[in-house]
Motif scaffolding. Structure first.
Motif, PDB file in Angstrom:
ATOM      1  N   ALA A   6       0.839  -1.200   0.000  1.00  0.00           N
ATOM      2  CA  ALA A   6       0.000   0.000   0.000  1.00  0.00           C
ATOM      3  C   ALA A   6       0.874   1.250   0.000  1.00  0.00           C
ATOM      4  O   ALA A   6       1.994   1.248   0.517  1.00  0.00           O
ATOM      5  N   GLU A   7       0.321   2.303  -0.576  1.00  0.00           N
ATOM      6  CA  GLU A   7       0.987   3.608  -0.616  1.00  0.00           C
ATOM      7  C   GLU A   7       0.120   4.615   0.129  1.00  0.00           C
ATOM      8  O   GLU A   7      -1.055   4.353   0.402  1.00  0.00           O
ATOM      9  N   GLU A   8       0.681   5.762   0.417  1.00  0.00           N
ATOM     10  CA  GLU A   8      -0.060   6.803   1.137  1.00  0.00           C
ATOM     11  C   GLU A   8      -1.379   7.143   0.449  1.00  0.00           C
ATOM     12  O   GLU A   8      -2.384   7.372   1.116  1.00  0.00           O
ATOM     13  N   ALA A   9      -1.379   7.142  -0.872  1.00  0.00           N
ATOM     14  CA  ALA A   9      -2.594   7.473  -1.624  1.00  0.00           C
ATOM     15  C   ALA A   9      -3.702   6.444  -1.410  1.00  0.00           C
ATOM     16  O   ALA A   9      -4.870   6.720  -1.706  1.00  0.00           O
ATOM     17  N   ASP A  10      -3.365   5.274  -0.879  1.00  0.00           N
ATOM     18  CA  ASP A  10      -4.356   4.221  -0.625  1.00  0.00           C
ATOM     19  C   ASP A  10      -5.082   4.395   0.708  1.00  0.00           C
ATOM     20  O   ASP A  10      -5.999   3.630   1.017  1.00  0.00           O
ATOM     21  N   LEU A  11      -4.701   5.398   1.496  1.00  0.00           N
ATOM     22  CA  LEU A  11      -5.299   5.568   2.820  1.00  0.00           C
ATOM     23  C   LEU A  11      -6.826   5.638   2.780  1.00  0.00           C
ATOM     24  O   LEU A  11      -7.481   4.950   3.583  1.00  0.00           O
ATOM     25  N   LEU A  14      -8.094   2.134   2.478  1.00  0.00           N
ATOM     26  CA  LEU A  14      -7.853   1.371   3.693  1.00  0.00           C
ATOM     27  C   LEU A  14      -8.873   1.726   4.772  1.00  0.00           C
ATOM     28  O   LEU A  14      -9.381   0.847   5.473  1.00  0.00           O
ATOM     29  N   LEU A  15      -9.202   2.993   4.890  1.00  0.00           N
ATOM     30  CA  LEU A  15     -10.223   3.416   5.849  1.00  0.00           C
ATOM     31  C   LEU A  15     -11.598   2.887   5.449  1.00  0.00           C
ATOM     32  O   LEU A  15     -12.401   2.503   6.304  1.00  0.00           O
ATOM     33  N   LYS A  16     -11.858   2.840   4.148  1.00  0.00           N
ATOM     34  CA  LYS A  16     -13.145   2.309   3.661  1.00  0.00           C
ATOM     35  C   LYS A  16     -13.271   0.812   3.969  1.00  0.00           C
ATOM     36  O   LYS A  16     -14.364   0.342   4.300  1.00  0.00           O
ATOM     37  N   GLN A  32     -17.523  -5.022  16.506  1.00  0.00           N
ATOM     38  CA  GLN A  32     -16.133  -4.996  16.060  1.00  0.00           C
ATOM     39  C   GLN A  32     -15.920  -3.886  15.043  1.00  0.00           C
ATOM     40  O   GLN A  32     -16.693  -3.731  14.118  1.00  0.00           O
ATOM     41  N   TRP A  33     -14.870  -3.134  15.255  1.00  0.00           N
ATOM     42  CA  TRP A  33     -14.432  -2.041  14.392  1.00  0.00           C
ATOM     43  C   TRP A  33     -15.455  -0.905  14.301  1.00  0.00           C
ATOM     44  O   TRP A  33     -15.402  -0.071  13.402  1.00  0.00           O
ATOM     45  N   ALA A  34     -16.410  -0.853  15.236  1.00  0.00           N
ATOM     46  CA  ALA A  34     -17.420   0.212  15.217  1.00  0.00           C
ATOM     47  C   ALA A  34     -16.789   1.577  15.502  1.00  0.00           C
ATOM     48  O   ALA A  34     -17.252   2.589  14.982  1.00  0.00           O
ATOM     49  N   LYS A  35     -15.761   1.587  16.322  1.00  0.00           N
ATOM     50  CA  LYS A  35     -15.066   2.843  16.626  1.00  0.00           C
ATOM     51  C   LYS A  35     -14.035   3.098  15.523  1.00  0.00           C
ATOM     52  O   LYS A  35     -13.212   2.220  15.228  1.00  0.00           O
ATOM     53  N   PRO A  36     -14.081   4.272  14.900  1.00  0.00           N
ATOM     54  CA  PRO A  36     -13.124   4.559  13.823  1.00  0.00           C
ATOM     55  C   PRO A  36     -11.680   4.403  14.312  1.00  0.00           C
ATOM     56  O   PRO A  36     -11.333   4.777  15.419  1.00  0.00           O
ATOM     57  N   PHE A  37     -10.865   3.816  13.450  1.00  0.00           N
ATOM     58  CA  PHE A  37      -9.459   3.597  13.765  1.00  0.00           C
ATOM     59  C   PHE A  37      -8.669   4.825  13.326  1.00  0.00           C
ATOM     60  O   PHE A  37      -8.942   5.383  12.258  1.00  0.00           O
ATOM     61  N   PRO A  38      -7.712   5.263  14.114  1.00  0.00           N
ATOM     62  CA  PRO A  38      -6.969   6.475  13.742  1.00  0.00           C
ATOM     63  C   PRO A  38      -6.254   6.335  12.396  1.00  0.00           C
ATOM     64  O   PRO A  38      -5.441   5.428  12.212  1.00  0.00           O
ATOM     65  N   ALA A  39      -6.578   7.201  11.487  1.00  0.00           N
ATOM     66  CA  ALA A  39      -5.946   7.189  10.165  1.00  0.00           C
ATOM     67  C   ALA A  39      -4.437   7.335  10.297  1.00  0.00           C
ATOM     68  O   ALA A  39      -3.679   6.750   9.514  1.00  0.00           O
ATOM     69  N   SER A  40      -3.986   8.093  11.282  1.00  0.00           N
ATOM     70  CA  SER A  40      -2.543   8.307  11.460  1.00  0.00           C
ATOM     71  C   SER A  40      -1.826   6.992  11.774  1.00  0.00           C
ATOM     72  O   SER A  40      -0.686   6.785  11.339  1.00  0.00           O
ATOM     73  N   HIS A  41      -2.485   6.094  12.478  1.00  0.00           N
ATOM     74  CA  HIS A  41      -1.892   4.797  12.807  1.00  0.00           C
ATOM     75  C   HIS A  41      -1.738   3.946  11.541  1.00  0.00           C
ATOM     76  O   HIS A  41      -0.702   3.313  11.318  1.00  0.00           O
ATOM     77  N   VAL A  46       1.573   2.119   6.726  1.00  0.00           N
ATOM     78  CA  VAL A  46       1.812   2.210   5.280  1.00  0.00           C
ATOM     79  C   VAL A  46       3.232   2.716   5.033  1.00  0.00           C
ATOM     80  O   VAL A  46       3.976   2.158   4.216  1.00  0.00           O
ATOM     81  N   ARG A  47       3.612   3.756   5.718  1.00  0.00           N
ATOM     82  CA  ARG A  47       4.952   4.341   5.540  1.00  0.00           C
ATOM     83  C   ARG A  47       6.064   3.362   5.910  1.00  0.00           C
ATOM     84  O   ARG A  47       7.157   3.426   5.349  1.00  0.00           O
TER      85      ARG A  47
END
Length: 181
Positions: A6-11, A14-16, A32-41, A46-47
């Motif tokens: 994955a690349e940064e542009a895929d974020l 990945l969130l979807k 499960q996964w009802a609470k949004p996961f931090p995009a920064s994590h 990815v990085r």
């Protein structure tokens, strides 16, 4: 199917994966996964080159994702276990259009093969403590339950592992790029 890093542009994709999986899991009666996961994590993973996408073709949308790293959750794994020679599966998600095709199994086989190829002894994961259906899925795919952390603050406390092993996973991995930096 091909596997790409994955690349940064895929974020956004990945969130979807997370929001789509959360909606489906909600229909099944789990939070499960009802609470949004931090995009920064996710972006940090990815990085580091730890996030992979399964695609039919390079130009197609991703069909699934998996994160494979050395990040042992210390609320699940003991310090001794975390120091062991293991790789960890995180955030495995398959687009509902590919549900029932065996893509999740393929990704687990690839992860086990990759761990073995890199010289790791174990492939480990943790799963939502209350999602018995997911736990059964992992057990059916060779994982052995290690323990469940029942602390109410630990929602993904079901720990399992299987020995890493070489496997015919069926992915074309020629497109995997080395991580930046």
């Amino acid at each position: 199917m091909i596997l790409v890093r994955a690349e940064e542009a895929d974020l956004p994709r990945l969130l979807k994966f997370r929001t789509d999986a959360s909606a489906w899991l909600s229909e099944l009666g789990t939070d499960q996964w009802a609470k949004p996961f931090p995009a920064s994590h996710i972006l940090a993973s990815v990085r580091r080159g730890e996030v992979y996408l399964a695609k039919e073709h390079l130009e197609k949308d991703a069909a699934a994702t998996i994160t494979l790293d050395r990040d042992a959750d210390l609320s699940v794994w003991t310090p001794t276990e975390a120091a062991e020679n293991a790789m960890y599966v995180h955030k495995l998600a398959v687009d509902r259009a590919y549900a029932g095709t065996g893509l999740g199994t393929q990704l687990l086989d690839w992860a086990g093969d990759e761990a073995a190829r890199r010289g790791f002894r174990w492939l480990r994961l943790d799963a939502w403590t209350t999602n018995s259906r997911l736990q059964a899925y992992y057990m059916a795919h060779g994982f052995t339950h290690v323990r469940t952390n029942t602390d109410a603050q630990v929602v993904s406390g079901w720990a399992a592992q299987r020995p890493s092993r070489h496997a015919e996973h069926g992915f074309d991995v020629r497109h995997l790029e080395q991580p930046n930096g």
